[in-house]
Design a protein around this motif. Structure first.
Motif, PDB file in Angstrom:
ATOM      1  N   LEU A  99       1.452  -1.059  -0.092  1.00  0.00           N
ATOM      2  CA  LEU A  99      -0.300  -0.119   0.239  1.00  0.00           C
ATOM      3  C   LEU A  99       0.660   1.782  -0.390  1.00  0.00           C
ATOM      4  CD1 LEU A  99      -2.778   1.122   0.365  1.00  0.00           C
ATOM      5  CD2 LEU A  99      -2.650   0.897   2.239  1.00  0.00           C
ATOM      6  N   GLU A 100       2.281   1.348   0.695  1.00  0.00           N
ATOM      7  CA  GLU A 100       2.771   2.569   0.648  1.00  0.00           C
ATOM      8  C   GLU A 100       3.338   2.752  -0.622  1.00  0.00           C
ATOM      9  OE1 GLU A 100       6.914   3.807   3.819  1.00  0.00           O
ATOM     10  OE2 GLU A 100       5.642   2.162   3.642  1.00  0.00           O
ATOM     11  N   THR A 101       3.703   1.440  -1.549  1.00  0.00           N
ATOM     12  CA  THR A 101       4.723   1.821  -2.996  1.00  0.00           C
ATOM     13  C   THR A 101       3.599   2.307  -3.544  1.00  0.00           C
ATOM     14  OG1 THR A 101       4.730  -0.644  -2.819  1.00  0.00           O
ATOM     15  CG2 THR A 101       6.430   0.308  -1.615  1.00  0.00           C
ATOM     16  N   GLY A 102       2.496   1.694  -3.244  1.00  0.00           N
ATOM     17  CA  GLY A 102       1.704   2.207  -4.471  1.00  0.00           C
ATOM     18  C   GLY A 102       0.867   0.932  -5.112  1.00  0.00           C
ATOM     19  N   GLU A 103       2.271  -0.640  -5.126  1.00  0.00           N
ATOM     20  CA  GLU A 103       1.589  -1.889  -6.092  1.00  0.00           C
ATOM     21  C   GLU A 103       0.274  -2.236  -5.875  1.00  0.00           C
ATOM     22  OE1 GLU A 103       4.845  -4.632  -5.488  1.00  0.00           O
ATOM     23  OE2 GLU A 103       5.261  -3.442  -3.433  1.00  0.00           O
ATOM     24  N   ILE A 104      -0.578  -1.559  -4.438  1.00  0.00           N
ATOM     25  CA  ILE A 104      -2.140  -2.078  -4.216  1.00  0.00           C
ATOM     26  C   ILE A 104      -3.185  -0.605  -3.554  1.00  0.00           C
ATOM     27  CG2 ILE A 104      -2.086  -4.640  -4.025  1.00  0.00           C
ATOM     28  CD1 ILE A 104      -2.400  -3.335  -0.289  1.00  0.00           C
ATOM     29  N   ASP A 105      -3.521  -0.207  -4.195  1.00  0.00           N
ATOM     30  CA  ASP A 105      -4.717   1.340  -4.116  1.00  0.00           C
ATOM     31  C   ASP A 105      -5.311   0.842  -2.858  1.00  0.00           C
ATOM     32  OD1 ASP A 105      -4.121   1.848  -7.116  1.00  0.00           O
ATOM     33  OD2 ASP A 105      -5.012   0.016  -7.263  1.00  0.00           O
ATOM     34  N   ALA A 106      -5.605   0.276  -2.502  1.00  0.00           N
ATOM     35  CA  ALA A 106      -6.556   0.370  -1.460  1.00  0.00           C
ATOM     36  C   ALA A 106      -6.280  -0.609  -0.504  1.00  0.00           C
ATOM     37  CB  ALA A 106      -7.717   0.485  -1.443  1.00  0.00           C
ATOM     38  N   LEU A 107      -6.830  -0.938   0.751  1.00  0.00           N
ATOM     39  CA  LEU A 107      -6.740  -2.233   1.506  1.00  0.00           C
ATOM     40  C   LEU A 107      -7.874  -2.963   2.948  1.00  0.00           C
ATOM     41  CD1 LEU A 107      -5.846  -4.638   3.153  1.00  0.00           C
ATOM     42  CD2 LEU A 107      -4.699  -2.177   4.929  1.00  0.00           C
ATOM     43  N   TYR A 108      -8.197  -3.383   2.742  1.00  0.00           N
ATOM     44  CA  TYR A 108      -9.641  -3.685   3.327  1.00  0.00           C
ATOM     45  C   TYR A 108      -8.803  -4.510   4.469  1.00  0.00           C
ATOM     46  CZ  TYR A 108     -12.637  -3.201  -0.169  1.00  0.00           C
ATOM     47  OH  TYR A 108     -13.846  -2.380  -0.946  1.00  0.00           O
ATOM     48  N   THR A 109      -9.080  -4.157   6.226  1.00  0.00           N
ATOM     49  CA  THR A 109      -8.587  -4.828   7.289  1.00  0.00           C
ATOM     50  C   THR A 109      -9.234  -4.398   8.433  1.00  0.00           C
ATOM     51  OG1 THR A 109      -6.623  -4.754   8.585  1.00  0.00           O
ATOM     52  CG2 THR A 109      -7.211  -2.092   7.392  1.00  0.00           C
ATOM     53  N   ALA A 110      -9.274  -5.292   9.638  1.00  0.00           N
ATOM     54  CA  ALA A 110      -9.065  -4.988  10.845  1.00  0.00           C
ATOM     55  C   ALA A 110      -8.776  -4.239  11.374  1.00  0.00           C
ATOM     56  CB  ALA A 110      -9.943  -6.826  11.228  1.00  0.00           C
ATOM     57  N   ARG A 111      -7.213  -4.211  11.086  1.00  0.00           N
ATOM     58  CA  ARG A 111      -6.346  -2.810  12.146  1.00  0.00           C
ATOM     59  C   ARG A 111      -5.970  -2.259  11.002  1.00  0.00           C
ATOM     60  NH1 ARG A 111      -5.299  -7.679  13.625  1.00  0.00           N
ATOM     61  NH2 ARG A 111      -5.814  -7.290  16.538  1.00  0.00           N
ATOM     62  N   ALA A 112      -5.303  -1.033  11.333  1.00  0.00           N
ATOM     63  CA  ALA A 112      -4.814  -0.253  10.747  1.00  0.00           C
ATOM     64  C   ALA A 112      -2.991  -0.794  10.205  1.00  0.00           C
ATOM     65  CB  ALA A 112      -3.821   0.984  11.341  1.00  0.00           C
ATOM     66  N   PRO A 113      -2.983  -0.648   8.836  1.00  0.00           N
ATOM     67  CA  PRO A 113      -1.329  -1.408   8.020  1.00  0.00           C
ATOM     68  C   PRO A 113      -0.275  -0.420   9.175  1.00  0.00           C
ATOM     69  CG  PRO A 113      -2.588  -0.142   6.903  1.00  0.00           C
ATOM     70  CD  PRO A 113      -3.135  -0.236   7.780  1.00  0.00           C
ATOM     71  N   ASP A 114       0.941  -0.951   9.412  1.00  0.00           N
ATOM     72  CA  ASP A 114       1.783  -0.103   9.838  1.00  0.00           C
ATOM     73  C   ASP A 114       2.202   1.015   9.749  1.00  0.00           C
ATOM     74  OD1 ASP A 114       2.415  -2.612  11.870  1.00  0.00           O
ATOM     75  OD2 ASP A 114       4.378  -2.941  10.475  1.00  0.00           O
ATOM     76  N   SER A 115       1.957   0.772   7.605  1.00  0.00           N
ATOM     77  CA  SER A 115       2.336   2.048   7.087  1.00  0.00           C
ATOM     78  C   SER A 115       1.252   2.973   6.763  1.00  0.00           C
ATOM     79  CB  SER A 115       2.460   1.576   6.022  1.00  0.00           C
ATOM     80  OG  SER A 115       0.832   1.150   5.439  1.00  0.00           O
ATOM     81  N   PHE A 116      -0.107   3.347   7.912  1.00  0.00           N
ATOM     82  CA  PHE A 116      -0.329   4.163   8.124  1.00  0.00           C
ATOM     83  C   PHE A 116      -0.082   5.111   9.327  1.00  0.00           C
ATOM     84  CE2 PHE A 116      -4.005   5.771  11.222  1.00  0.00           C
ATOM     85  CZ  PHE A 116      -4.426   6.333  10.023  1.00  0.00           C
TER      86      PHE A 116
END
Length: 325
Positions: free
Chosen positions: A172-189
């Motif tokens: 997500l940080e590098t833009g290889e994916i555009d979005a993320l559905y998750t139950a907890r925030a990713p570290d990159s947030f």
């Protein structure tokens, strides 16, 4: 003689009084283990360690397609969450609403994870993003993962990629994916706030609007007990229900006690009062009656994705003794 029952739950205030033994279960000698959520689920989904356990709700519903349903559900919900705040995007892409994600690459850790099931269904039904439209990328959240946490069933005709050499947070940080559905925030947030942000600028406003239109506060987990214990002890489901409801009642009272704040939020009392004003004092409702339409909606979402083949009614999910709750 009391029935010996091993119970597994996550560390949440709703189950704490029961886990600590302050709320007894009638007729049961409970041996309760409190564990971090993901290890708890992985252990139960693969080894079925506990007799009674907090259970991911969509995974539990999938059991109804099996010839033998091994678990009996109890309509109490240790976890509920709107999850609009759990959709993260690469900020450089300029996304501001769910429909912007059509045809885009969306990360998800587990396909039948309740958070992802609810988000796909809600965005399809209410926000103009057909659940089949994105390309889904399956990987670990903050670390690379070699395989599935538990067996998955993927719908036909949906683009799903499996990545094992890097994490969704990194992608997500590098833009290889555009979005993320998750139950907890990713570290990159937290580590790259200039690159990773939330899809909704004001997720609480969007969640309140959704609740006003649907009256649904989505459950993520419920309690389930192995069927063989119920077959031998028909009184057990109602005893478990009553105990978990009482534990939840005590948790609510503790939140309202301002002598010492239950959690480290300085405006906890005011926030709780505002929540109950907007959602109602029974916003974390237990029992079948108050949640019938919630289950009808979740069944519809699972069937649309092919995650549930049986055409179930909400009444098919619970024993007669629990339909009265």
């Amino acid at each position: 003689m009391s029935l010996h029952l091993t119970i597994g739950v996550s560390d949440c205030d709703r189950a704490r009084a029961l886990a600590e033994g302050r709320v007894p279960i009638a007729g049961v000698a409970a041996e309760t283990t409190v564990m971090p959520l993901q290890p708890l689920f992985n252990l139960q989904m693969t080894q079925h360690r506990f007799d009674c356990c907090e259970f991911p709700i969509a995974t539990w519903l999938r059991h109804f397609d099996r010839p033998q349903q091994d678990y009996v559900g109890i309509p109490v919900f240790p976890s509920r969450h709107f999850r609009f705040s759990c959709v993260f995007v690469n900020k450089a892409k300029g996304f501001t609403k769910p429909s912007d994600l059509a045809g885009r690459r969306i990360g998800t850790m587990v396909w039948d994870m309740a958070a992802a099931v609810w988000l796909r269904g809600i965005f399809d039904e209410h926000y103009g993003l057909h659940w089949r439209s994105p390309i889904y990328v399956n990987a670990g959240l903050n670390e690379a993962r070699a395989g599935e946490d538990h067996p998955q069933q993927y719908p036909e005709g949906v683009a799903i990629e499996h990545v094992t050499d890097r994490s969704l947070s990194e992608m997500l940080e590098t833009g290889e994916i555009d979005a993320l559905y998750t139950a907890r925030a990713p570290d990159s947030f937290f580590s790259a706030p200039d690159k990773v942000g939330r899809l909704f600028a004001d997720p609480m406003a969007a969640e309140l609007d959704y609740f006003a239109r649907t009256r649904i506060f989505p459950p993520m987990h419920l309690i389930a007990v192995k069927r063989r214990f119920v077959d031998e002890n028909p009184w057990l489901p109602r005893a478990l229900f009553d105990a978990f409801v009482e534990s939840q009642r005590l948790a609510r009272l503790r939140l309202h006690d301002s002598a010492t704040l239950a959690v480290g939020l300085p405006f906890l009392a005011q926030q709780l009062e505002e929540t109950e004003r907007r959602l109602g004092p029974a916003f974390w409702s237990a029992g079948f009656t108050a949640n019938r339409e919630v289950f009808a909606t979740l069944i519809r979402y699972l069937r649309a994705e092919g995650l549930l083949a049986r055409n179930l009614a909400p009444e098919d999910l619970f024993l007669a003794s629990l339909l009265e709750t």
